[in-house]
Design a protein around this motif. Sequence first.
Motif, PDB file in Angstrom:
ATOM      1  N   MET A  82      31.459   8.014  34.792  1.00  0.00           N
ATOM      2  CA  MET A  82      31.008   9.333  34.340  1.00  0.00           C
ATOM      3  C   MET A  82      30.321  10.100  35.469  1.00  0.00           C
ATOM      4  N   LEU A  83      29.560   9.402  36.291  1.00  0.00           N
ATOM      5  CA  LEU A  83      28.885  10.071  37.399  1.00  0.00           C
ATOM      6  C   LEU A  83      29.881  10.698  38.370  1.00  0.00           C
ATOM      7  N   GLU A  84      31.069  10.096  38.484  1.00  0.00           N
ATOM      8  CA  GLU A  84      32.108  10.647  39.365  1.00  0.00           C
ATOM      9  C   GLU A  84      32.599  12.010  38.870  1.00  0.00           C
ATOM     10  N   LYS A 112      32.564  12.461  27.306  1.00  0.00           N
ATOM     11  CA  LYS A 112      32.991  12.810  25.946  1.00  0.00           C
ATOM     12  C   LYS A 112      31.839  12.883  24.942  1.00  0.00           C
ATOM     13  N   GLN A 113      30.889  11.944  25.038  1.00  0.00           N
ATOM     14  CA  GLN A 113      29.839  11.861  24.019  1.00  0.00           C
ATOM     15  C   GLN A 113      28.651  12.746  24.414  1.00  0.00           C
ATOM     16  N   GLU A 114      28.711  14.025  24.006  1.00  0.00           N
ATOM     17  CA  GLU A 114      27.662  14.963  24.412  1.00  0.00           C
ATOM     18  C   GLU A 114      26.444  14.850  23.510  1.00  0.00           C
ATOM     19  N   ARG A 148      26.285  10.695  27.032  1.00  0.00           N
ATOM     20  CA  ARG A 148      25.918   9.282  27.063  1.00  0.00           C
ATOM     21  C   ARG A 148      27.168   8.422  26.972  1.00  0.00           C
ATOM     22  N   GLU A 149      26.966   7.119  27.181  1.00  0.00           N
ATOM     23  CA  GLU A 149      28.111   6.214  27.219  1.00  0.00           C
ATOM     24  C   GLU A 149      28.744   6.018  25.845  1.00  0.00           C
ATOM     25  N   GLU A 150      27.916   5.720  24.841  1.00  0.00           N
ATOM     26  CA  GLU A 150      28.444   5.328  23.546  1.00  0.00           C
ATOM     27  C   GLU A 150      28.381   6.467  22.540  1.00  0.00           C
ATOM     28  N   SER A 151      29.245   6.385  21.544  1.00  0.00           N
ATOM     29  CA  SER A 151      29.162   7.305  20.420  1.00  0.00           C
ATOM     30  C   SER A 151      28.096   6.796  19.462  1.00  0.00           C
ATOM     31  N   ASP A 152      27.701   7.632  18.495  1.00  0.00           N
ATOM     32  CA  ASP A 152      26.685   7.220  17.527  1.00  0.00           C
ATOM     33  C   ASP A 152      27.107   5.967  16.764  1.00  0.00           C
ATOM     34  N   ASN A 166      22.334   4.689  28.473  1.00  0.00           N
ATOM     35  CA  ASN A 166      22.472   5.503  29.687  1.00  0.00           C
ATOM     36  C   ASN A 166      22.953   6.884  29.291  1.00  0.00           C
ATOM     37  N   MET A 167      22.286   7.890  29.798  1.00  0.00           N
ATOM     38  CA  MET A 167      22.803   9.241  29.625  1.00  0.00           C
ATOM     39  C   MET A 167      22.837   9.918  30.982  1.00  0.00           C
ATOM     40  N   VAL A 168      23.885  10.692  31.200  1.00  0.00           N
ATOM     41  CA  VAL A 168      24.065  11.411  32.458  1.00  0.00           C
ATOM     42  C   VAL A 168      23.822  12.886  32.194  1.00  0.00           C
TER      43      VAL A 168
END
Length: 542
Positions: free
Chosen positions: A288-290, A488-490, A439-443, A452-454
């Motif tokens: 995601m950072l990329e 994807k997971q905003e 973030r990495e995961e969905s709810d 982790n959230m970017v």
Amino acid sequence: MSSLAGLLQQPTTRQLLAGAALLFLTAFYSPLTVLMLAPVYGSAPAHIFHGYGVAIVGAAGWFLKDHVQRLSGRRALLVVPVLAFWVPTVQTFLFASSSVMGNPFGAVVTEAISYYPLLLVSVACAGKLVQAGLDLGRHGDAVAEHVPLLVTYVLYKAGEKFAKGFLARFLGSAFFLSRSGLQLLLPLLYSVIAPSKVLLLALPSVLFSLTSNVHMHSGALNAYLHEEGFNLVARQDSVTGYLSVLDNLNDGFRVMRCDHSLLGGQWTRMPRNYNPVVMDPIYSVFTMLEAIRLVENDHREPRVDANSKALVIGLGVGTTPSALIHHGIETTIVEIDPVVHQFATEYFHLPSNHITVIEDATTFVQRTPEQYDYIVHDVFTGGAEPLELFTMEFLENLASTLKDDGVIAINYAGDISLYPAALTVRTIQHVFPTCRIFREESDSDLTTDFTNMVIFCKKSAATPLSFRKPVPADYMGSKFRENYLLPKQEVDVSRFQDIPKGGRRFLFDREKHLIHKWQDRASLEHWNIMRNVLPDGVWENW
């Protein structure tokens, strides 16, 4: 026993020096004990009750010094080296029960059984030596008791301060300057102060340390790790903690460990004819950072890699900077720990064609004249975020190194339901006005609020932040990137706007101490997560 009797009958100056040396060694063991606990319980949890325990036990040692001498038949000093030799063995066996005892209870119990007896007896003996060495009886009972108490306290605190500075500079530079090696060196120095035949009682522990202690022998460690399906590739003490590289033999991945956390990892077992340009990471956040390259400029146009510059703060295993380098972006990596950089290069395929800066990021951003098109801020280590790298002051300095149309991606690892996460997001938004958070995961995938959230941000507020659609070249032959490159997971930024009673809107350097208790809580939550990532035996045997 003649050595003890001789010491107690020596001139006052030599008694004072012996007491000071005893206090110095015991004070040195204080931060060393925390270092021993950190790989099993995490660097932050290891500190939570350490200071309180040392203060209480140290005070008890002083006020019970006459009782300790009487109960031991005035032989307590001879026991001190023996206790010191047994500390690493006792710790090793207690570490094996860390999952049962939990955190921070296990850390407290381990210190109570291993280090605190050494501390109590050492302070009791040192107190008597200092008291005899000063020989203030002629000035009255109050002076004879309180001045030695003050001198003992000052000597101990001076020794502890010296130890912290010494360890910060030299830890890991040689075997006897590693955390495990020092647990052999310090008892030897204790033995110089109080040599006797009683030291024979330490022989079983010494033999165990020299032959079977997994913290001192990679061969013994690998025998245990292989039972868990892992293999130790490399390990070393360094400025950010205990670092190691581990291979998972069953699932085929390699990770870099720092204390009780992972700095990242890569898949090593690939399908036939599958060869991505940059190895696939085991965590999607690094892919995601990329996506920082995919953020469009203010004219909604794609950015161009050629002649672009990127600044990466925090290296980890180097997945994100490796991708930027392979896309042709001139990349500067700022990493405080030289061993992290060494391991990323040797074991995780970090390309050599980058600019390396081994330095504290706060110093670097203050002095650099460069400006960058991209900044990646990824500094989670040891189970907690370094607060100084999320303050208003640091972020404002960092913003000055970002071009007006530049983009920054900040990886925040923590419990997003807690106050520090909201405080951090508000501070970032104040410095960088246009942001989106993913973030990495969905709810539905979340089992905890620790994630982790970017946070992707622009300095410019002219247009909303948007991503272009990836093209095949962005994936670099990686199926993993096809799935995870585009965030994807905003996360709705409005969830971070509420300020609790007594809270702050922004994080300033002068106030970062106010959220240490929140960090401790998050570190304990992170500890439980990490225990589900790797087996207990891997963490406990380190």
